[in-house]
Design an enzyme around this catalytic site. Structure first.
Site, PDB file in Angstrom:
ATOM      1  CD  GLU A   1      35.211  54.961  30.531  1.00 52.35           C
ATOM      2  OE1 GLU A   1      34.296  54.211  30.950  1.00 52.35           O
ATOM      3  OE2 GLU A   1      36.130  55.362  31.252  1.00 52.35           O
TER       4      GLU A   1
ATOM      5  CE  LYS B   1      50.230  43.915  37.524  1.00 51.03           C
ATOM      6  NZ  LYS B   1      49.483  45.144  37.870  1.00 51.03           N
TER       7      LYS B   1
ATOM      8  CB  THR C   1      33.337  57.424  34.550  1.00 50.37           C
ATOM      9  OG1 THR C   1      33.655  56.213  35.224  1.00 50.37           O
ATOM     10  CG2 THR C   1      34.522  57.828  33.686  1.00 50.37           C
TER      11      THR C   1
ATOM     12  CD1 TRP D   1      50.565  39.286  35.935  1.00 46.92           C
ATOM     13  CD2 TRP D   1      49.003  39.345  34.345  1.00 46.92           C
ATOM     14  NE1 TRP D   1      50.948  40.233  35.032  1.00 46.92           N
ATOM     15  CE2 TRP D   1      50.007  40.295  34.034  1.00 46.92           C
ATOM     16  CE3 TRP D   1      47.916  39.218  33.483  1.00 46.92           C
ATOM     17  CZ2 TRP D   1      49.952  41.108  32.889  1.00 46.92           C
ATOM     18  CZ3 TRP D   1      47.852  40.027  32.352  1.00 46.92           C
ATOM     19  CH2 TRP D   1      48.868  40.955  32.065  1.00 46.92           C
TER      20      TRP D   1
END
Lengths: 536, 536
Positions: free
Chosen positions: B326, B434, B181, B439
Site C-alpha cells: 500500500e 495481549k 497483496t 501488550w
C-alpha cells in the site's frame, strides 16, 4: 494513490520533527548568529501568525528586501506556509525597477533589512498597495525611518503565536513564491513558483545524481536569497535537515573563505564572479576547505581555467550547473557519467566546463534553424525546456508570448549538445555574433581569453560591419600587475579558432559593466565599445 | 509553473537519450543475457505497439506472471507508457487466488514466463476477461500449451514498431500499475499505482538521504518484480540509468553471491529470509562483495544478529527499510543521522535494527489508545501514513474502509517511535500478544531468540489463556548440527525481558510456515501450535 498535495508545509514540519537540533548559522550586522531548526520553526510559526494579524490573506504577496540570513529564512516559510506568496525582491535593481515590481506584484507587506530601508524610503510614496513595513534588525530599537506604518520584526515574533498551524489544505498549484528577472529592455518580468514546483525542485536538488543535497551537508548559499530563491537551496536544506550557513550582507572573498573554513562547509553555490574572487583569496592565503565536496556554479558560464584551478590546484570539486529564474532554477548539472571515469584530466575538465545534463524530471529540445539539432557538440540551437518546475508565463506580462510557445520555455540561450547529452552554452540568442551568414560564439572567445594567465576578465561583443554584417570585438581586463599586448593575445587565440572568428580588435578596460547579479552587461558594453571605436 | 504531468514516459525517454550504452544483465533459462538500454527501449516500443495491435486500450489491465528478467522489465514500461495498466501477479499465490485476481482486475492480456504456463493452464477456463496469452521464453518455439490464443513474446517484438511513440498526454493520476497483496483472510486486495505515485516514489529512492539510487549503481533487485514492483527499483533504475542485474527464477544463495561478485553489484534489495541464506553462504565460502554499498532489507524485521554479521563480519552496509504494498513501498529507511556519528558500534546497531525514519514526502502518525504516542521508544501505537505514493483504497474492495480512514492508511503495524523519530515495528496489530491487559511484542521476542548462536529462525505466537487472556509461545528452528535446550533458551531471554514477557513454552520445529513472500505465516503457525500443545 492519495491526492495529498505537495506543499512547503510538509517540508518545514519534517525538519521540526526530525532535525530539531541541527543548526542555522548566520552572519549578521552584530556577529555570527546561531540557532536550531526547533527555534527557527517556532519563530516561523510566530511570524506567520503575525502576518495574518497584519491582514495578510491567502494569495496575498509579501515582499522581502533582504540578504541571506536566518530572519529571511523564516520569511521563506512563514509566508507560503500561511498561504501567502513570498515575493523576494532584488535589492540590487534600480529604485525605479524595485518600485515597479512592488506595485506590479501588489505586495501588501514589505519585510526589509535595516540597511535597505533608505531604498524603500526613496520610493515609498509611489507604492500603491503596501499596507505595512517590517524592519529586520538585530538592534532593540527600530532605526529612525519615514516608513509608515512600520514594525520591528522581533516585536512581531514576540507577539506571535508559537503554536500557529501551518496550512496543509492548500492546492499544490497555489503560488508559494515569486521573483522578477531583469529584461534586456523594459521592466523586470515576474515568475511565480507554485508549492508543487518548489517541492519537486527540492527533490531534484536532493537526488544523488544531481547535487545530492542531504542532511549531512553544511550548505552555504552565496547566491542571494533574492535571486531565484538562492537556487532553491534554503528550501531543500530545510526539508532535508541540512545545516545552513548564511553569509549575510556585504561579504568579501576573505569573509566567505573564513566562513567556509570555520563552519566546515560542504556545499556552496554562486556565480562565476564570486568564485573568481574566492580563487584569488585561496591562491594568496592558506585555508582549510577540505570539507568542501561541491562548489556549485551557475548564472553564467564558468571559465575552464577557473574550474581547473579549483579542482586541480585546490582539490575542490567544482560543479557547473545551468538554470534561470524561469526554471526554479536547476535545469542541468555537469556531473561526470560513470562511462567517463576513464577520461584523462583534460577531457574531464572539458566535460566540467559544459553546462551539463538535464536533471531527471525535465524535458529538453535544442532547436536550430531546421528543427532539433544533432547531438554532435557543434550544431547550435536555442535551448527549450519544459517540466513541472518550469514557469509557464511571466506574471501579467504580455512578453509571455515571446518566451513561452507551444508548451515550451524558449530560454534565449544558444547551445550545442554533444553525443553524451551535455549542453554547452555558446551564447545568448541576442549576443551571438552573426558574421557573413555564420555564427560566432562570444562565450567561446571569452573563455579562451580568460584562460590566458594575464587576463582577469574578458567579454566579446558584436559591432556592426559593412561587409560582414557583424564582427567581434574583445574587451579585456588584465590581472593586477600583468601586462600583455593586443598582438600577444591574438596570437594566443589564433591556434584555437577559425581565422574569421578572431576579434577585429581588443580593447583593454578597467572593468566590464555587469548586471545586478554579476553577469556581463553586454548591451551597455556594446555602447561603450562603439564609443571607444569612434574615438580611434 | 507548467502543468506537465509526472509520467513514466519521461523516465524511459531519459534513459534512451542519456544512457543508451548502460547495461541490463539478466539471468535466464539459457544463461546470462546482456543488452543495453538502447536495445531495451527499442524492444519496449515494439512491445507497446504489439499490445495495441492485440487490442489493448488506455486503462486496460495487462497481467504479468514472471520472474525478474529483461523481458519483464520491458513489460514494466511498455504497458504503462502506452496508457495501459501493468498488473504484476504474484506467481507464488495459490491457483485460486491467481484466478481471483486476474478476474477481479479484468486483465485483457497475460504475459507469462514459460515455466509458469502450467499454473495458468490449470485455471484458464475460469478466466473471464483474458483475450490473449503471451509466453516469454528464450527458445525459438513456444512450448506445447493448451492456452489459446497464444503468442510468442519474441514474435510480438519482431513484428512490433521500433518507432512507437510512448504516450506523454496521460493524466499523471492515471493508473500505471497494480499489485494485489495477500489478506489475512479472504481474497488478496488490489492496490493501484498512478504514474504520479511511481514518479515521486522513484525520486524518493534517488534522494541522497534515503537509498540514493544513482547512475553509478549496479542494482540487483532480489525482491520479485511481482512484489510491489520489486520495491520500485526497476523504475528508479531505468530513470537514472542505473545498471540492472536481474536474477531470474529459482536462484540459490550461491547463485546470488556469484552474480553480486561477478557483476560488481553495489545495491541489492530483498526480505530477511534471503539475507539469512546469503549470510550462510558468505560465512561458508569466500566472495568479493567489496563493491556492495547497500543491502536493503524490508518486508519483515531483520534480526539484529544478522545486521551485525553483515556489517561487522563481512563489512557490507545493511540498510533496514520499511514499507508495504500500500506504500509503493518505501516509507521509512534506517539511515544514520549525522548526530549519531559518535555512537559506538552497539548503539549504531540498535539504530540500524529499527525500521527507520520517514522518507521526505510522506507524513506519519503513531496512534495509540489515547491519540498520538510520545516519541519515547516505548509507547506502542499503530503506524498511520499518508502521502502521494500511498494508496487511497483497495481496488473495488469493501475492505477499503478497514485500512483507509480520515485520509490516512492504517498500516496494521504496531510500532514504537524513539526520540530521534526512528520507528520500530513491535508487531502486527493482529499478532500482538495481549497478556493481562498489557501488550507483548512477538517480534521483540523473536529477534532476541534469533540472536542466539544456535537459532536459525524463531516465531512467537499467542495462545489463549484462561487467566491472562493470551500468553506467548515460541517456535524455534535450530541451525544444522546445533543443539540447545528449552531451559537454556529461556535463560538466554531472561535478562532481556520483564518476567511476564517470557514465553510459556518453546517448541522446536523443522521449519516455520511462511507466506509466498517469505514472511512468517502466523495464522497457520497459531493453529499448528494449538495442535502441538493439545498433543502434550
Amino acid at each position: 494513490m492519495m491526492n495529498t498535495p505537495l506543499l512547503l508545509t510538509q517540508m518545514i514540519e519534517r525538519v521540526e520533527k526530525y532535525y530539531p537540533n541541527k543548526q542555522i548559522i548566520s552572519r549578521t550586522e552584530s556577529g555570527i548568529h546561531r540557532f536550531t531548526y526547533k527555534e527557527m520553526v517556532e519563530r516561523t510559526r510566530r511570524l506567520a501568525s503575525g502576518l495574518e494579524k497584519l491582514g495578510i490573506k491567502e494569495g496575498d504577496r509579501v515582499g522581502t528586501l533582504a540578504w541571506n540570513h536566518h530572519r529571511h529564512l523564516e520569511a521563506y516559510f512563514a509566508i507560503p506556509c500561511s498561504g501567502a506568496v513570498l515575493h523576494t525582491i532584488n535589492i540590487r535593481l534600480s529604485p525605479q525597477h524595485v518600485n515597479y515590481i512592488i506595485n506590479h506584484a501588489e505586495d501588501k507587506v514589505l519585510i526589509i533589512d535595516s540597511d535597505i530601508v533608505p531604498l524603500v524610503e526613496a520610493i515609498q510614496h509611489q507604492l500603491k498597495t503596501v499596507k505595512a513595513f517590517i524592519i529586520m534588525t538585530d538592534k532593540e530599537e527600530l532605526p529612525p525611518t519615514s516608513l509608515q506604518p512600520v514594525y520591528h520584526y522581533e516585536d512581531i515574533i514576540n507577539e506571535g503565536n508559537p503554536s500557529y498551524r501551518f496550512r496543509n489544505d492548500l492546492d499544490e498549484n497555489a503560488p508559494a513564491g515569486m521573483c522578477y528577472t531583469s529584461a534586456t529592455t523594459g521592466n523586470p518580468k515576474g515568475v511565480v513558483y507554485s508549492h508543487r514546483g518548489i517541492v519537486l525542485h527540492s527533490m531534484a536538488l536532493g537526488l544523488a545524481d544531481t547535487t545530492g543535497v542531504c542532511e549531512r551537508d553544511i550548505a552555504l548559499p552565496v547566491v542571494p536569497m533574492f535571486h531565484v530563491n538562492a537556487w532553491g537551496l534554503p528550501f531543500a536544506a530545510v526539508w532535508f535537515g541540512t545545516t545552513q550557513v548564511l553569509p549575510g550582507p556585504y561579504f568579501t572573498p576573505k569573509i566567505l573563505a573564513e566562513l567556509m573554513q570555520n563552519e566546515k562547509v560542504t556545499i556552496t553555490a554562486g556565480v562565476p564572479t564570486i568564485w573568481l574572487g574566492l580563487l584569488k583569496e585561496l591562491d594568496e592565503h592558506q585555508y582549510d576547505l577540505s570539507n568542501m565536496r561541491s562548489i556549485l556554479c551557475g548564472g553564467a558560464a564558468a571559465p575552464k581555467g577557473m574550474i581547473k584551478a579549483f579542482e586541480q590546484k585546490h582539490g575542490i570539486p567544482f560543479i557547473h550547473a545551468y538554470g534561470m529564474t524561469e526554471t526554479s532554477p536547476l535545469a542541468t548539472v555537469a556531473s561526470i557519467k560513470s562511462e567517463n571515469d576513464r577520461c584523462n584530466k583534460e577531457d574531464r575538465l572539458e566535460i566540467k566546463s559544459k553546462q551539463g545534463m538535464l536533471v531527471p524530471g525535465l524535458e529538453m529540445r535544442v532547436v536550430g534553424k531546421d528543427g532539433e539539432v544533432e547531438w554532435n557538440g557543434s550544431e547550435m540551437g536555442e535551448l527549450t525546456i519544459r517540466g513541472p518546475w518550469i514557469a509557464s508565463e511571466y506574471y501579467r506580462d504580455e512578453r509571455t508570448k515571446d518566451a513561452f510557445r507551444d508548451g515550451w520555455l524558449y530560454t534565449g540561450d544558444v547551445v550545442t549538445i554533444d553525443e553524451m547529452g551535455y549542453i554547452k552554452i555558446v551564447d545568448r540568442t541576442k549576443d551571438l555574433i552573426k558574421s557573413g551568414g555564420e555564427w560566432i560564439s562570444s562565450v567561446d572567445l571569452e573563455n579562451s581569453l580568460m584562460a590566458h594567465e594575464s587576463v582577469f576578465e574578458a567579454a566579446v561583443v558584436a559591432v556592426p560591419h559593412e561587409e560582414w554584417q557583424e564582427r567581434p570585438i574583445a574587451c579585456v581586463v588584465l590581472k593586477e600587475d600583468e601586462a600583455v599586448t593586443k598582438k600577444e593575445l591574438l596570437e594566443f587565440l589564433e591556434p584555437q579558432f577559425a581565422k574569421w572568428w578572431l576579434p577585429d580588435d581588443i580593447l583593454f578596460m578597467k572593468e566590464i559593466p555587469k548586471t545586478s547579479v554579476g553577469k556581463f552587461l553586454k548591451r551597455t558594453l556594446r555602447e561603450q565599445v562603439k564609443g571607444e571605436l569612434k574615438k580611434v
